[in-house]
Scaffold this active site. Structure first.
Site, PDB file in Angstrom:
ATOM      1  N   ASP A 147     -13.434   7.441  -7.378  1.00  0.00           N
ATOM      2  CA  ASP A 147     -14.190   8.300  -7.513  1.00  0.00           C
ATOM      3  C   ASP A 147     -13.847   9.749  -6.252  1.00  0.00           C
ATOM      4  OD1 ASP A 147     -13.034   7.334  -4.683  1.00  0.00           O
ATOM      5  OD2 ASP A 147     -14.345   6.184  -3.789  1.00  0.00           O
ATOM      6  N   ASN A 162      -8.886   4.854   3.495  1.00  0.00           N
ATOM      7  CA  ASN A 162     -10.070   5.194   2.380  1.00  0.00           C
ATOM      8  C   ASN A 162     -11.111   6.793   3.330  1.00  0.00           C
ATOM      9  OD1 ASN A 162     -12.147   5.452   0.530  1.00  0.00           O
ATOM     10  ND2 ASN A 162     -11.535   5.426  -0.293  1.00  0.00           N
ATOM     11  N   SER A 182     -12.419  10.130  -3.912  1.00  0.00           N
ATOM     12  CA  SER A 182     -12.058   9.879  -2.452  1.00  0.00           C
ATOM     13  C   SER A 182     -10.009   9.951  -2.665  1.00  0.00           C
ATOM     14  CB  SER A 182     -12.264   8.107  -1.453  1.00  0.00           C
ATOM     15  OG  SER A 182     -11.850   7.315  -2.611  1.00  0.00           O
ATOM     16  N   ASP A 209      -6.728   7.694  -0.172  1.00  0.00           N
ATOM     17  CA  ASP A 209      -6.306   7.075   0.813  1.00  0.00           C
ATOM     18  C   ASP A 209      -4.942   7.726   1.459  1.00  0.00           C
ATOM     19  OD1 ASP A 209      -7.936   5.211  -0.152  1.00  0.00           O
ATOM     20  OD2 ASP A 209      -6.394   5.037  -1.683  1.00  0.00           O
ATOM     21  N   GLU A 215       0.733  -1.217  -0.489  1.00  0.00           N
ATOM     22  CA  GLU A 215      -0.115   0.188   0.234  1.00  0.00           C
ATOM     23  C   GLU A 215       0.955   1.064   0.129  1.00  0.00           C
ATOM     24  OE1 GLU A 215      -3.455   0.194  -0.408  1.00  0.00           O
ATOM     25  OE2 GLU A 215      -3.907  -1.505  -0.700  1.00  0.00           O
TER      26      GLU A 215
END
Length: 135
Positions: A69, A80, A71, A73, A56
């Site tokens: 979308d 998120n 958003s 992270d 990640e």
């Protein structure tokens, strides 16, 4: 006038320290996660957590990624903003972890070198029915 300049310099210094974040090494992160109770938490081993955080963020607490979308992270676990944290930018954020994603909302967001709040939120995420698949 002079005191205002000094005050601004101190404020900028504090912001720079908070924004710098930290890149953990494998052993250092493993120790922190183990002490925090993630080894075996909800059936996920320490290697599961290490592997997830490596893929990640490469163990980097200051990583922010944008999603399709709109958003984002945040941090070492890429929490998120639509579901788990509030960044003040994502419409209709659930903020299920009740934590700010980043500055300027708080000096203690998910991008600083203290990952205590990140770990607490990650525990919340895996309690969700999707578990580790949320990532």
């Amino acid at each position: 006038m002079r005191s205002s300049i000094v005050l601004k310099a101190v404020f900028v210094s504090v912001l720079c320290v908070a924004v710098n974040g930290k890149v953990f090494n494998w052993c250092e992160l493993a120790k922190k996660l183990k002490i925090s109770g993630l080894d075996g938490y909800r059936g996920y081993s320490l290697p599961n957590w290490i592997c997830m955080s490596f893929y990640e963020s490469r163990f980097n607490t200051r990583v922010v990624n944008r999603n399709m979308d709109k958003s984002r992270d945040y941090g070492i676990f890429q929490i998120n903003s639509c579901w788990w944290c509030n960044d003040g930018k994502t419409p209709r954020s659930k903020n299920a972890c009740n934590v700010p994603c980043s500055l300027p909302l708080s000096l203690l967001g998910l991008l600083d070198d203290d990952i205590t709040d990140d770990i607490q939120c990650a525990k919340h995420v895996v309690r969700d029915p999707n578990g580790m698949k949320a990532w």
